[in-house]
Design a protein around this motif. Structure first.
Motif, PDB file in Angstrom:
ATOM      1  N   SER A 260       1.027  -0.624  -0.147  1.00 28.83           N
ATOM      2  CA  SER A 260       0.064  -0.315   0.195  1.00 28.83           C
ATOM      3  C   SER A 260       0.778   1.585  -0.029  1.00 28.83           C
ATOM      4  O   SER A 260       1.825   0.937   0.201  1.00 28.83           O
ATOM      5  N   GLY A 261       0.551   2.854  -0.813  1.00 28.50           N
ATOM      6  CA  GLY A 261       0.468   3.293  -0.802  1.00 28.50           C
ATOM      7  C   GLY A 261       2.122   3.437  -1.570  1.00 28.50           C
ATOM      8  O   GLY A 261       2.471   4.803  -1.899  1.00 28.50           O
ATOM      9  N   LYS A 262       1.986   3.331  -2.871  1.00 24.90           N
ATOM     10  CA  LYS A 262       3.107   2.559  -3.829  1.00 24.90           C
ATOM     11  C   LYS A 262       2.698   3.041  -4.871  1.00 24.90           C
ATOM     12  O   LYS A 262       1.850   2.026  -5.588  1.00 24.90           O
ATOM     13  N   ASP A 263       2.929   3.844  -5.868  1.00 26.93           N
ATOM     14  CA  ASP A 263       2.684   3.633  -7.351  1.00 26.93           C
ATOM     15  C   ASP A 263       3.325   2.410  -7.830  1.00 26.93           C
ATOM     16  O   ASP A 263       4.009   1.299  -7.813  1.00 26.93           O
ATOM     17  N   PRO A 264       2.858   1.978  -9.243  1.00 29.41           N
ATOM     18  CA  PRO A 264       3.490   1.167  -9.955  1.00 29.41           C
ATOM     19  C   PRO A 264       4.871   1.287 -10.655  1.00 29.41           C
ATOM     20  O   PRO A 264       5.346  -0.106 -10.969  1.00 29.41           O
ATOM     21  N   SER A 265       5.374   2.167  -9.968  1.00 27.17           N
ATOM     22  CA  SER A 265       6.975   2.247 -10.760  1.00 27.17           C
ATOM     23  C   SER A 265       7.638   0.943  -9.430  1.00 27.17           C
ATOM     24  O   SER A 265       8.644   1.273  -9.792  1.00 27.17           O
ATOM     25  N   ARG A 266       6.303   0.254  -8.047  1.00 26.73           N
ATOM     26  CA  ARG A 266       7.574  -0.212  -7.064  1.00 26.73           C
ATOM     27  C   ARG A 266       7.149  -1.610  -7.825  1.00 26.73           C
ATOM     28  O   ARG A 266       6.131  -1.579  -7.672  1.00 26.73           O
ATOM     29  N   ILE A 267       9.145  -1.943  -7.705  1.00 28.74           N
ATOM     30  CA  ILE A 267       8.649  -3.666  -8.096  1.00 28.74           C
ATOM     31  C   ILE A 267       7.734  -4.482  -7.056  1.00 28.74           C
ATOM     32  O   ILE A 267       7.227  -5.470  -7.521  1.00 28.74           O
ATOM     33  N   ASP A 268       8.003  -4.019  -5.850  1.00 29.28           N
ATOM     34  CA  ASP A 268       7.430  -5.047  -4.803  1.00 29.28           C
ATOM     35  C   ASP A 268       6.221  -4.786  -4.455  1.00 29.28           C
ATOM     36  O   ASP A 268       5.882  -5.755  -4.290  1.00 29.28           O
ATOM     37  N   ARG A 269       5.252  -3.177  -5.292  1.00 27.93           N
ATOM     38  CA  ARG A 269       3.941  -3.646  -5.660  1.00 27.93           C
ATOM     39  C   ARG A 269       3.722  -4.850  -6.546  1.00 27.93           C
ATOM     40  O   ARG A 269       3.039  -5.573  -6.945  1.00 27.93           O
ATOM     41  N   THR A 270       4.651  -3.627  -7.779  1.00 26.48           N
ATOM     42  CA  THR A 270       3.996  -4.537  -9.191  1.00 26.48           C
ATOM     43  C   THR A 270       4.279  -5.955  -9.745  1.00 26.48           C
ATOM     44  O   THR A 270       3.648  -6.822  -9.678  1.00 26.48           O
ATOM     45  N   ALA A 271       5.260  -6.803  -9.067  1.00 26.61           N
ATOM     46  CA  ALA A 271       5.863  -7.766  -9.311  1.00 26.61           C
ATOM     47  C   ALA A 271       5.091  -9.172  -8.574  1.00 26.61           C
ATOM     48  O   ALA A 271       4.737  -9.830  -9.080  1.00 26.61           O
ATOM     49  N   ALA A 272       4.410  -8.113  -7.556  1.00 27.79           N
ATOM     50  CA  ALA A 272       3.382  -9.463  -6.544  1.00 27.79           C
ATOM     51  C   ALA A 272       2.735  -9.065  -7.323  1.00 27.79           C
ATOM     52  O   ALA A 272       2.016 -10.894  -7.464  1.00 27.79           O
ATOM     53  N   TYR A 273       1.534  -8.788  -7.812  1.00 28.36           N
ATOM     54  CA  TYR A 273       0.523  -8.830  -8.674  1.00 28.36           C
ATOM     55  C   TYR A 273       0.713  -9.597  -9.980  1.00 28.36           C
ATOM     56  O   TYR A 273       0.296 -10.185  -9.700  1.00 28.36           O
ATOM     57  N   ALA A 274       2.167  -9.471 -10.753  1.00 28.66           N
ATOM     58  CA  ALA A 274       2.661 -10.531 -12.016  1.00 28.66           C
ATOM     59  C   ALA A 274       2.346 -11.767 -11.301  1.00 28.66           C
ATOM     60  O   ALA A 274       2.401 -12.842 -12.001  1.00 28.66           O
ATOM     61  N   ALA A 275       3.539 -12.195  -9.987  1.00 21.02           N
ATOM     62  CA  ALA A 275       3.470 -13.684  -9.560  1.00 21.02           C
ATOM     63  C   ALA A 275       2.578 -14.209  -8.991  1.00 21.02           C
ATOM     64  O   ALA A 275       2.055 -15.335  -9.175  1.00 21.02           O
TER      65      ALA A 275
END
Length: 384
Positions: A260-275
């Protein structure tokens, strides 16, 4: 592990940590739903009577941040005596961060820091999620619904716990069920009546249709604590502290970084969705009954340096073959992931709100709000 008991917990929107997540993601929605989506990182801390919001962004906020905070606090249910959305103190700090330039939608992003993330899917539930966390989220949803239905003696801060007994890694029975609720000491309703009401209106309907049932040996515990020792009167909150709630309830491995609180440039959020999407594709295609995906990134790289698959012995193909197929079919650069799932555009496309709806009840398995990483209707054939 083949035979074991696993416990997962879920908390309501009024839990201080979850409220911080809600506030932070409401800010992300506001920045991304603007006419020109802007990179942003928002973190919140809460204590008795005070909310502190720190925002790093590429430009000037086009919204009243204090108003967003108060709106989120009211949404969580803090509108009465004690901590109150209208009367609490709001402190904000906005930092224009030039390092954010070039991190917006469409920019060729490189990973800014090292991260290892995990995705998971299994056949315990229709959502392809672990049963303990699904059951726990059902209970907190039902608890919040009961409070909204006029049970003003219940505090916005509540918690559920579900322990499931597994045999050969399959859910066999509900071992323990727990609710923790704060009750206004001024209520004239006897504690026994409150417990009976919660059993009938929360626990029984919430757990129907799971496919794994309670039995005569299942222990049900309902803790009633005095209001005043709950919520913002009793303990503080911070964005990103409930990562197990956000993911798989501790059943699978997960990054310690909050989303939470992170835009899509943050890999720890974005990659978690991809995984999660990859794991769900693998299970949906019948390549395995259970799957954990690990993605590891290093700063300065634009692709993961490692992708590992663990099917826990349920794979129709060797894990190494599945992993190689995923590498062939999925572009896992940060920009490609954000583009595939439209992570920058979703708040604007959905009326100004998307990430705030993920802040409670988990980021994975949320089929009712149809996040792109849960959609497997057009999945890539990984056997090719």
């Amino acid at each position: 592990m083949r035979n074991f008991i696993h416990t997962s917990e879920s908390v309501t929107r009024g839990h201080p940590d979850k409220l911080c997540d809600l506030i932070s993601d409401t800010v992300v929605d506001a920045f991304l739903a603007a006419e020109t989506p802007a990179p942003v990182n928002a973190e919140c801390a809460l204590a008795s009577g005070i909310a502190f919001l720190a925002v790093r962004c590429a430009g000037d906020p086009k919204t009243d941040l204090a108003a967003l905070v108060r709106r989120s606090i009211a949404e969580a249910g803090y509108t009465g005596p004690g901590f109150n959305a209208d009367s609490c103190t709001i402190m904000t700090s906005v930092s224009k961060d030039l390092s954010f330039i070039g991190h917006g939608p469409g920019d060729p992003l490189h990973v800014q820091h090292s991260a290892t993330v995990f995705g998971y899917a299994c056949r315990h539930t229709a959502e392809l999620m672990p049963l303990p966390i699904v059951a726990a989220h059902r209970l907190t949803r039902a608890l919040e619904a009961a409070r909204a239905d006029g049970r003003d003696h219940l505090s916005p801060d509540g918690q559920s716990q579900v322990a499931v007994e597994f045999r050969d890694r399959r859910p066999a029975r509900l071992h323990n069920i727990g609710l923790t609720v704060a009750v206004d000491g001024r209520t004239q309703i006897p504690a026994r009546d409150i417990e009976e009401d919660l059993r009938e209106t929360v626990i029984v309907p919430a757990l129907q249709g799971l496919g794994t049932e309670a039995d005569a040996a299942t222990r049900v515990v309902i803790r009633q604590v005095p209001a005043g020792g709950d919520g913002l009167a009793g303990h503080s909150g911070l964005t990103g502290r409930k990562s197990a709630n956000d993911g798989y309830g501790g059943y699978a491995r997960q990054s310690t970084a909050g989303m939470s609180g992170k835009d899509p440039s943050r890999i720890d959020r974005t990659a978690a969705y991809a995984a999660r999407h990859i794991a769900k594709c693998i299970v949906s295609q019948g390549l395995s009954d259970e799957c954990e995906v690990q993605l590891s990134y290093c700063a300065g790289e634009d692709r993961p340096i490692s992708l590992e698959i663990d099917s826990f012995g349920t794979g129709r193909y060797p894990d190494a073959e599945i992993s190689a197929s995923v590498f062939r079919h999925f572009d896992l650069t940060p920009a490609a992931i954000a583009t595939r799932y439209r992570l920058w555009q979703l708040p604007g496309e959905r009326g100004g709100r998307f990430y705030a709806d993920l802040a409670t009840y988990g980021h994975m398995g949320r089929t009712e709000i149809d996040p792109p990483w849960e959609n497997t209707s057009d999945i890539i054939d990984l056997t090719s």
